[in-house]
Design a protein around this motif. Structure first.
Motif, PDB file in Angstrom:
ATOM      1  N   TYR A 263       0.656  -1.566  -0.117  1.00 54.63           N
ATOM      2  CA  TYR A 263      -0.202  -0.392   0.019  1.00 54.63           C
ATOM      3  C   TYR A 263       1.032   1.596  -0.181  1.00 54.63           C
ATOM      4  O   TYR A 263       0.670   1.952  -0.599  1.00 54.63           O
ATOM      5  CB  TYR A 263      -1.141  -0.380   1.555  1.00 54.63           C
TER       6      TYR A 263
ATOM      7  N   CYS B  69     -17.884  -1.036   6.823  1.00 57.51           N
ATOM      8  CA  CYS B  69     -17.597  -0.451   6.170  1.00 57.51           C
ATOM      9  C   CYS B  69     -18.667   0.535   5.287  1.00 57.51           C
ATOM     10  O   CYS B  69     -17.041   1.759   5.231  1.00 57.51           O
ATOM     11  CB  CYS B  69     -16.715  -1.122   4.990  1.00 57.51           C
ATOM     12  N   CYS B  72     -17.884   4.200   7.599  1.00 57.01           N
ATOM     13  CA  CYS B  72     -17.068   4.821   7.395  1.00 57.01           C
ATOM     14  C   CYS B  72     -16.844   5.353   6.192  1.00 57.01           C
ATOM     15  O   CYS B  72     -16.280   6.450   6.056  1.00 57.01           O
ATOM     16  CB  CYS B  72     -15.774   4.382   8.121  1.00 57.01           C
ATOM     17  N   ARG B  84     -12.622   7.970  -0.349  1.00 61.37           N
ATOM     18  CA  ARG B  84     -13.643   6.875  -0.625  1.00 61.37           C
ATOM     19  C   ARG B  84     -13.035   5.636  -1.122  1.00 61.37           C
ATOM     20  O   ARG B  84     -11.661   6.235  -1.687  1.00 61.37           O
ATOM     21  CB  ARG B  84     -14.002   8.191  -1.969  1.00 61.37           C
ATOM     22  N   ILE B 102      -7.281   6.292  -4.878  1.00 59.03           N
ATOM     23  CA  ILE B 102      -8.334   5.400  -4.917  1.00 59.03           C
ATOM     24  C   ILE B 102      -7.996   4.094  -4.879  1.00 59.03           C
ATOM     25  O   ILE B 102      -7.467   3.437  -6.102  1.00 59.03           O
ATOM     26  CB  ILE B 102      -9.552   5.823  -5.526  1.00 59.03           C
ATOM     27  N   PHE B 116      -4.764  -5.249   1.258  1.00 55.94           N
ATOM     28  CA  PHE B 116      -4.846  -4.187   2.854  1.00 55.94           C
ATOM     29  C   PHE B 116      -6.006  -3.932   2.918  1.00 55.94           C
ATOM     30  O   PHE B 116      -5.916  -4.316   5.062  1.00 55.94           O
ATOM     31  CB  PHE B 116      -4.862  -2.957   1.561  1.00 55.94           C
ATOM     32  N   LEU B 123     -10.734  -0.852  10.268  1.00 53.24           N
ATOM     33  CA  LEU B 123     -10.673   0.322  10.912  1.00 53.24           C
ATOM     34  C   LEU B 123     -10.559  -0.312  12.261  1.00 53.24           C
ATOM     35  O   LEU B 123     -11.903  -0.214  12.998  1.00 53.24           O
ATOM     36  CB  LEU B 123     -10.216   1.455  10.551  1.00 53.24           C
TER      37      LEU B 123
END
Lengths: 413, 189
Positions: A263, B69, B72, B84, B102, B116, B123
């Motif tokens: 990332y 998801c 947030c 976004r 993005i 990721f 989070l």
């Protein structure tokens, strides 16, 4: 004050005579300095245990790049160091710039629990406690870290905005090569991926040539433990390379065969290979920190112009200053020793005659690369039929205009 | 007599380089295979570390709502407090480099999207998603960004094969660089 003893006696006598003449009420102490209004700083267990700076010293970091830090989630993004107030070359740990990819929480890590694992294409995967790392041969080196986002533009006012995303500290730790040799890198292990423990487990790919050359695994910073915002208890340091490679809260190093497109890696991708090369290692760069944007000269006369120079290519070998907008250049003095990939303080003795003028500084590093003007960069790429923008890390010369009233302004046009 | 005198330093040299291959300090311990497996969350662009599993965009749309998801990142991947996750309305064939940073549109490899989400999301509850949920969420985000078809099944084989719009348009870091070299040859600055 370096008065000779006889001068000093004379000085004190005159001071006393003056004070006597004025009468007691208006008497100024002969020492020429009055105690501050608040009197004294009362001792406290806290101040005995860990000192703080004077309340009159208010230099602070600021959120950088138009995004709040902390943000709505309590994540830090980019925080710029007040280099307009810097002296010498060490950035105090409390004022060191902070950068995170997309924002990251600063993790609270118990060093007793922390481990570093080295695995992947190695003969012997290894796992180290902090104590074990501290048993290994250490190095202590001055190095700057600079964020890829340290780019100046015409809308900036101060040097904190134009250049505050760089800082320099004294780092202590183990060379990464020591650990990699201990693990035994296998044939084809051309990259490493270094990873932190924070919530998004930020990871960066680093070429093996760099990893074996001078990367450090740091537990010490400016004489104490690395600060949490800087990666406590353990931080990778990739000297002279863009800051994102200096992975914080380091917990894992994987030796791999290819660029891993993490990332972090993805976030800094470029479309053009020159751009990519110019963004990896940082070029020769310098900036005048005094006088700099937003400051005010009190009047004409003598000033020591002072600034910082650095390069990812090694030591700073020369710094020049121009007071006429880049037409003429005069060598500045390097203060102290220029260390490889470290901020280097330069100064220049200057008498301001009160006329409007433009100050610039220019750095040359030990590889012979020279810091360019924005115009020179534009011309270089235009001559090759490419858009005249600043590719990679911005190492362009910063111009400061001084108006006749002594005010100092960003002169990027 | 000359010969052995020359040979001795040579042997010493060889000895030093051979020594670099065996541990010098013997500090640190060997992690177990399980420890390495538990810690190693890296996914290469070629995807060899991907665990077996599968998911589709439809399944992902559901997980996106169930696993917060949406709270947030916004119900449709935009309009939340977090970054976004869908491209601007520029049309499917707009230059992906112009669509902002993005991940599920700009990353040259779909493995980075999977990686990721797996390591960092949701989070505050990172690591709580199952392998299949990560495949499904990846499929969902790639579908809403126009990268894959709605019925495409993503698994450890198909995910690395996804042709991201930027697959061929990124510049690798210089492979010629060695310590002590300038950052770009023939560049004076």
């Amino acid at each position: 004050m370096s008065l000779k003893r006889s001068d000093r006696r004379e000085f004190l006598k005159r001071g006393a005579a003056l004070a006597g003449g004025l009468g007691l009420a208006a008497a100024k102490p002969a020492l020429g300095q009055t105690p501050a209004a608040g009197g004294i700083i009362t001792g406290s267990p806290e101040l005995v245990a860990y000192g703080t700076r004077s309340r009159f010293v208010t230099s602070e970091r600021i959120a950088h790049g138009g995004r709040a830090s902390p943000d709505a989630f309590g994540l830090d993004f980019h925080i710029a160091s007040p280099i307009q107030d810097s002296v010498g070359v060490i950035t105090p740990s409390s004022l060191h710039y902070v950068g995170t990819t997309r924002g990251a929480f600063v993790p609270e890590i118990d060093p007793q629990e922390h481990r570093l694992m080295i695995h992947g294409m190695v003969d012997r995967p290894l796992i180290f406690t902090m104590e074990e790392l501290k048993r290994l041969p250490s190095v202590t080196r001055l190095h700057f870290i600079e964020c890829a986002g340290n780019r100046a533009n015409r809308n900036h006012t101060t040097v904190q905005e134009t250049h505050g995303m760089t800082s320099c500290a004294e780092w202590t730790g183990v060379l990464l090569s020591t650990l990699l040799n201990e693990a035994g890198v296998q044939e084809g292990g051309n990259w490493i991926v270094a990873e932190g423990v924070e919530e998004v487990k930020g990871a960066s790919s680093i070429p093996m040539a760099k990893a074996m050359e001078d990367c450090m695994i740091c537990y010490g910073m400016n004489g104490e433990a690395v600060r949490p915002q800087q990666g406590f208890p353990l931080r990778m340091l990739a000297p002279g390379f863009e800051g994102i490679l200096s992975v914080k809260w380091l917990r894992r190093i994987k030796v791999v065969d290819q660029f891993y497109m993490t990332y972090n890696d993805y976030g800094h991708l470029r479309q053009d290979s020159d751009d990519a090369a110019l963004s990896m290692q940082i070029g020769p760069k310098s900036v005048i920190t005094y006088p700099s944007g937003g400051q005010q000269l009190p009047g004409t006369g003598f000033f020591e112009v002072s600034g910082l120079a650095w390069s990812g290519g090694g030591k700073v070998s020369r710094v020049e200053v121009s007071t006429d907008g880049g037409r003429n250049w005069i060598d500045a003095e390097i203060r102290g020793t220029a260390h490889p990939m470290a901020h280097t303080r330069f100064s220049f003795q200057w008498n301001w005659d009160g006329a409007a003028c433009e100050l610039q500084s220019r750095c040359t590093d030990e590889l012979g690369s020279v810091q360019p003007t924005r115009a020179q960069i534009g011309e270089f790429w235009a001559a090759r039929g490419q858009p005249p923008r600043i590719k990679g890390q911005d190492n362009s010369i910063q111009p400061w205009r001084i108006d006749r009233d002594g005010s100092v302004h960003n002169a990027i046009s | 007599m000359q010969f052995p005198r020359l040979l001795l330093p040579l042997l010493l040299l060889l000895g030093v380089s051979a020594q670099a291959q065996s541990p010098t300090y013997g500090v640190g311990r060997t992690p177990s295979a399980e420890e390495i497996r538990a810690w190693d969350i890296s996914i290469s662009p070629t995807g060899e570390e991907l665990p077996p599993g599968r998911g589709t965009a439809d399944e992902g749309a559901l997980v996106y709502q169930q696993k917060a998801c949406a709270g947030c990142h916004g119900a449709t991947g935009t309009g939340g407090a977090a970054p976004r996750l869908i491209k601007n309305d520029r049309g499917a064939d707009a230059d992906p480099w112009s669509l902002g940073r993005i991940l599920p549109i700009r990353s040259p490899y779909a493995t980075a999207v999977w990686d990721f989400i797996n390591r960092g999301m949701p989070l505050y509850q990172e690591g709580s998603l199952t392998t299949n949920e990560v495949y499904a969420l990846t499929a969902y985000l790639l579908f809403v960004n126009g990268v894959i078809e709605e019925d495409k099944v993503l698994d450890e084989k198909s995910l690395p094969q996804v042709m991201m719009p930027n697959r061929e348009t990124w510049a690798p870091l210089p492979d010629w660089w060695k310590p002590g070299m300038p950052r770009l040859l023939d560049y004076p600055y």
